[in-house]
Enzyme design. Sequence first.
Site, mmCIF file in Angstrom:
data_model
loop_
_atom_site.group_PDB
_atom_site.id
_atom_site.type_symbol
_atom_site.label_atom_id
_atom_site.label_comp_id
_atom_site.label_asym_id
_atom_site.label_seq_id
_atom_site.Cartn_x
_atom_site.Cartn_y
_atom_site.Cartn_z
ATOM 1 N N LYS A 74 36.378 41.317 29.598
ATOM 2 C CA LYS A 74 34.969 41.397 29.202
ATOM 3 C C LYS A 74 34.565 40.043 28.620
ATOM 4 O O LYS A 74 35.323 39.457 27.843
ATOM 5 C CB LYS A 74 34.796 42.497 28.149
ATOM 6 C CG LYS A 74 35.143 43.900 28.671
ATOM 7 C CD LYS A 74 34.120 44.399 29.669
ATOM 8 C CE LYS A 74 34.423 45.832 30.095
ATOM 9 N NZ LYS A 74 33.398 46.350 31.011
ATOM 10 N N LYS A 99 31.266 53.419 41.322
ATOM 11 C CA LYS A 99 31.726 54.439 40.381
ATOM 12 C C LYS A 99 31.116 55.758 40.823
ATOM 13 O O LYS A 99 29.881 55.873 40.920
ATOM 14 C CB LYS A 99 31.267 54.113 38.952
ATOM 15 C CG LYS A 99 31.987 52.922 38.336
ATOM 16 C CD LYS A 99 31.533 52.665 36.913
ATOM 17 C CE LYS A 99 32.273 51.456 36.352
ATOM 18 N NZ LYS A 99 31.731 51.034 35.046
#
Length: 368
Positions: free
Chosen positions: A163, A262
Amino acid sequence: MDIKGVKLSIVKMPLKLPFTTHLGSVTEREAIIVEVEDRNGFTGYGEGVAFSSPWYTEETVQTSYHVLKEFLIPLLSKKGICHPDEAFLLFSSVRRNHMAKAALETALWDVQAKLEGIPLSTLIGGTMEAIPAGVVVGNPNLPEALKQIEGYLEQGFQRVKVKISPEDDFQYISEIRKQFPGLPLMADANSAYSLEDVDRLKALDEFGLLMVEQPLGYDDIIDHAKLQSQIETPICLDESIVTFDDARKAIELGSCKVINIKIGRVGGIGEAKRIHDYCVSKGIPVWAGGMIEFGISRAHNIALASLPGFTLPGDISGSDRYWEADIIQPEITVHNGMVKIPERPGIGFELNNKRMKEVTIFEERFKF
Ligand code: OSB
Ligand code: MG
C-alpha cells in the site's frame, strides 16, 4: 435447483496483524456467511465481504444483512431460479448492493456445482490446475514491511503488493526495490492521489512496478485516462470498476491497462465472468483481488482465478495470512508459491463447525 432455505451467520475474528492503508487500519474482521440449502441435500456457501464500516465501499455488514434479509432472500424465495446465471437478473430490481448480492449468488454457484458433482472452477470454465499465490502488505512502517516481505518470499509467494500514499511513496518503494531488485512488485494507492500528483507518480516509473492500483478517485475513470497517458507504470483499476459497463468504458477510454476483479465489488461470479471475458477479448489482463476475507470468499476467488484470463497472480494467500484459524476445512495453503484448485465438487471446502461456533456473533434462518 430447488432451494429450501438460507442461513445467515455474522462472524467476527481479529486479524493476526493490523492491515493498514492511508484510509485507516483493519484489526478485526466481521463478515456474513451464507449457507443455501437445496432440497437434494446440498449446501452452498457464500461470504459477504463488506466491512463493518463504509471506509472502502458504501456497503457495510449491517447494510448487506438488511438487503439480504429484506430483499434478496425474499426474491429468491418467491421467484426461485433454475441456474445461478439467472441470479443477477433476479436481483436487478435491487440497485447496487453488490456485496450483498454476491454473498448469495456465490452460494448458489456452489450449490449448482455440487448438484452437477463437479468443482466450481470447472463449472465456470476454469482451465488451470493451480494458481500463483500473491500477498498484500499493509504496513506503513518500512522496516517492518521489509521483514514481512522477506518472510512471504521465503514462503514462496510470487508477487507482493504494498500500500502506498504520497507521504513517503518514493522512499518506501525505493527501499523495497533496493532489497528485492527482481521482485514482481505492485503498489495499491486506494485513491490517495489526485491529478496534481502526476509528477510523484511519474517518479515511480523507474522502479518497474507491475502496476499501480487505483491511484486516483475511487469512482473515477476520466482522470485515470489522463494519468495513464503521462506515466509508464500500467494503471490497474479496482474501486472504480463495479459494473461490466465500468470495465468497458475504462478500457475504451484507456484509463487502465489491467483490471482487478473482485466478485463482491461487481455483484457476483456471473458479472465477474462477463468482465473477465470482455477483458480477454480486449487483451486486458485481469487478476483476483482480495478483501481480507475468510476461506469461503477466498475459495470463490480461487475458482474464479482458474479462468484463462487471470494471467497475473492475485491477492490469493493462504488461510494463515490473516487468521489464527480459518472458518473452513481444510484450510487454504500455499505450496511452492501455488494454490491448488480443489478437485472436490463445489468450492471444495467445508465449514469448520467448531471454529464457526467460536466466531459467530449472530445467526438467523429463512425457510422457503
Ligand atoms: O484495495 O485491494 C484493496 C483489502 C481490503 C480492502 C481493499 C483492498 C484490500 C487488499 C487485499 O489490498 C488484501 C487481501 O485480501 O489480502
Ligand atoms: Mg485495491
